[in-house]
Each structure stands twice: as structure tokens, then as C-alpha cells.
Design a protein around this motif. Sequence first.
Motif: not given
Length: 526
Positions: A68-84, A110-114, A198-202
Motif C-alpha cells: 500500500p502507498g507505493e508505486r509499483l513498476v512492472i515492465p514488459a521488457g523490450n526487444l533484444k537485438t539478435r544482430n544489427n 510497455a510498462v504496467l504501473v500501479l 518506487l519498486r520495480v521488477v528489475r
Amino acid sequence: MGGEQALTVEGDSQDLEDRVNNRTLRPVSGTFKEFMTEGWDSQEPEQQALESSSFTPARLQALGKRFPGERLVIPAGNLKTRNNDCDYAFRPDTTFAYYTGLGEDFEAGAVLVLNPVADASSEENQGATHTPTLYVHPRADQSTEDYYRSAQYGEYWVGPRPGLKELSAMTGIQTEDIAQLPDALAKDIGTEEGAVQLRVVRDADPQITQMVEDIRWENGCDDPDRNTEADGKLHEFAAEERMIKDSYEVAEMRKAVDATKLGFDRILERLPEAVDKPRAERMLESAFNSIARERGNDVGYGTIVASGSHAPVLHWMRNNGTVRNGELLLIDAGVEVNSLYTADITRTFPVGGKFSPLQRDIYETVLSAQQAAFEVAKPGVTYSDIHHTVMRVLAEALHNWGILPVSVEESLSPSGQQHRRWHACGCAHHLGLDVHDCAQARYESYQDAPIEAGMIFTIEPGLYFKENDLLVPPEFRGIGVRIEDDVLMTEHGPEWISAGIPKTVDDVEEWMAQRAAAAHQVRTEN
Ligand code: GLY
Ligand code: MN
Ligand code: MN
């Protein structure tokens, strides 16, 4: 993809986001820009509520109550380069998938924030602790320049994709433009009484973690140890929450198991033509993986196809071996369905269709260890109980074969454990969105916690005799057997949710014969 190079006008230095600069000439004239925004009919992406959207509110509520009372940050992640400028296929981070209900490849960046509700607000009066908001990249449709310029979001490149309106309809969660995220995260952060933390899924998205760290630093909340520990608690809580599956999750797991059964059928149909071929293991891998893509999102983990002396190699995923009559063939594979729930099944087959007496003996030992574990598994027992049950059956068999160099009891004692030479891995784990689900949970809530109704887990005993193991009789060397099934714990006891995938010696032999005959018939008809 290479078609882009046909657009030849002049060099482009302004698009810093783009990773194609050096190999591509892009048109930039005003005439071209105008021409590209005209004359398109609109293309609307689908926007239907996902079934999961009926289940995420309860998950979000439980999460909010814990922090309660904290801002929670849950990212989807981003694209990971395979090459170039080529990326790996995107799979959203599991915590994000769980709390948004999004699967497939929704939605990179995308990022989910509570966001905590204000004291005495109408939301708080109605019992809410947080307001969830999904921050997403808006559509880059025909009305935007990004339409043809952004290879990541532009719909000229990637087809119609869901934007704010569509993702909100899919998830039931309100959406905002991702450009608003930095301000939304920084609002009211501080050290004073009443300030927000803040708390984030690191692990999910290093850029978002860095954004959170920068905000902490700018607002005097930059104690790295404390913050990392606090962030870890968010991840840990989410993992422990996922241990008990809701009815939607159970249904998705059943779908994953059903699709996995089809994958094994296809393997067995392909097996007769694969025997003795170079890289036959790959032929079988591709048979399974094609079903995973046809029926699901993908495989839930790298498919293991291990024949002969590869079978005792626990994580054999090179799969480049031949498959020969007389060998045992161990296949560990699972289909991940669109919601990202995965099965985790292992079967061990006699390549010629019939187990030899020794293969049968080893196989039935492993099967009886699995059955013993299933019979012990009741609400209230622990993973450790399952483990010890499996180990006793295996140690006794190793003793009876004259392989165990000490007594069964000495081997089972903590100071012995000699039998683990032939079973060095675990024999049960939570299963769900991740193959090794809930891995961030604490030891005391995993290994040592009572199993409860609603948990889904594997039971996967094996025996692994390496081909270079001089401590076993020569006829055991190069044999590996694992039998792995997926279990739902109910209030009344365990249920094999993979009961439809044959596993007794007789049933496996019959299954192999049936699929081989079916494949033969198709070949002769064509
Ligand atoms: N397929 C991975 C495991 O069985 O745990
Ligand atoms: Mn497993
Ligand atoms: Mn497995």
C-alpha cells in the motif's frame, strides 16, 4: 525486409532510433512525406477483451494490498537485438504477463504501473489501494510519419498493432502514452513523510530500471542496497502469488498439455523415417516445434531430443545426433500456448518400438518412482517429501542392480547421497507461465512449503547412466530415462493433467506403433 533498400533518394541522418542507417537510403523529401500519408484506407487492429481480463483484477488487488502507498513498476521488457537491426522474437516478462493478462508478443516497451490512490480519495473509500495504468507506445498508423519510418512500431512494417485503445480493451486496464511514463513515475517521490516510494521488477527492462534509479537518485532515495532488496520483494511476491493457479490458468495449462500431446504424436509419426538419418534428432525437434507454432505461441523451453548416449545429458539441446534402433530416445518438450502457459513433458521411447529387458527394467523403475511420488503428493506435503520419495525408490533399485556402493540408508542419509550420481537434478517444480515457475519465491515458500490445492507442478524422476561411467555395468552405460508429467493439486489429491499422454511400457509401445502406422498410411496414400 531487404525491400526497404529499393526506396532510394538520399541519406538520412535524423532518425537516431533507427538501426538501419548505414545500409539504407531513405526518401526524405516533403513531397514523399506527404505522398505517404495520403490515400490509405484505415486498418483497425482487433480490440476484444481477453478472457484473462476477468482474472487480473483479483491479482492486481492482492498485489496492491501487499504494497500500500507505493508505486509499483512492472515492465514488459523490450526487444533484444539478435544482430544489427534484427531482434529475437519478443516474449513479455512473466510478471507483466501475469498482471496484465497479455500473452503472445504483447507488448514490447510497455510498462504496467500501479499508482497508489490518494488518502481519503473516492477510490480509497471503495477499498482500492492502487490504480493500474498501462503505459504503451501509441499506434503508428497511416496518419503518422512513423507509419513507414519506424521499423519497430510503424504499421507499414509490422502490420496493424494494438495501441492505447486496443490494449485497454484487451486488458481492461486504462492506458496512457509511454511518453508520459517518466513524469508519472517521478510524481511525489521523495523521502519526506507521505512521499511515494518506487519498486520495480528489475530484470525485465534495464532502461526502465535505470529510469527508476535516476528518479530515486534525483529525489534523495538512492540507497542501492535497500532499493534492490525492496525491488526483489516485489518480484518475490509476484512469484509466490503465481503458485496457486486460478481457473483460467488451469484451463490454459490443460490446453498446453493437449497441444504438447499432439507434438509428441507428430514426433512419433516422423520417427520411422528419421532412424539412422544424420541429425535425426533435429528432424524430431522440428516435428515438435512445428506443432508448438501451429497450436501455440512457441515452445515453452528449448526442446530436448536426446537419443542413445545423449539421453543422460540433462540439458541436451544441440539435438544434432542420429537416432538408431535399439537406443532409448528421451524427449523433453512443452508447448507454450498464446497466453504463455507451458506444459513440461518428458517421454522416453525405445527407438525400434520395443523396450529391451534392461531398458524396460530401468524404465519401470523410474515409472514406479514417479507413481510413488504421485501417491505421496497430497495437500500439506512438501516438495522435499516428493523428492525423498523418489530418491528412495531409485536408491533401492540402484542397490538391487549392485550399482550403489553403500547401503540404501547410508546413501539416503545427508552425508551419503551416492545415488545422486545417477539423478543429479531436481524431480519436481512449479509450472505455469514459466517452465520453472515461481523461481523467485523464497525457499520456505517453495521447497519447504505445504503443497496446496491449485498448485501445478511436475514430477520428473529419471536415471542417467553416462556412457563414460565406469561405476556401472557396461550394459547400463549410455542409457537415460526420464518420465515427466504435470500435476494439478486439488483439495482431494493430485490429478495428472497429462494423463492423456501414454507412459506405461505397453501403452508407449502401442502409441509408437499406432503413430508409425498412421504416418505410413499417409505416405502410401500420397
Ligand atoms: N524441461 C525442463 C525441466 O524439465 O525442468
Ligand atoms: Mn521439468
Ligand atoms: Mn522437462
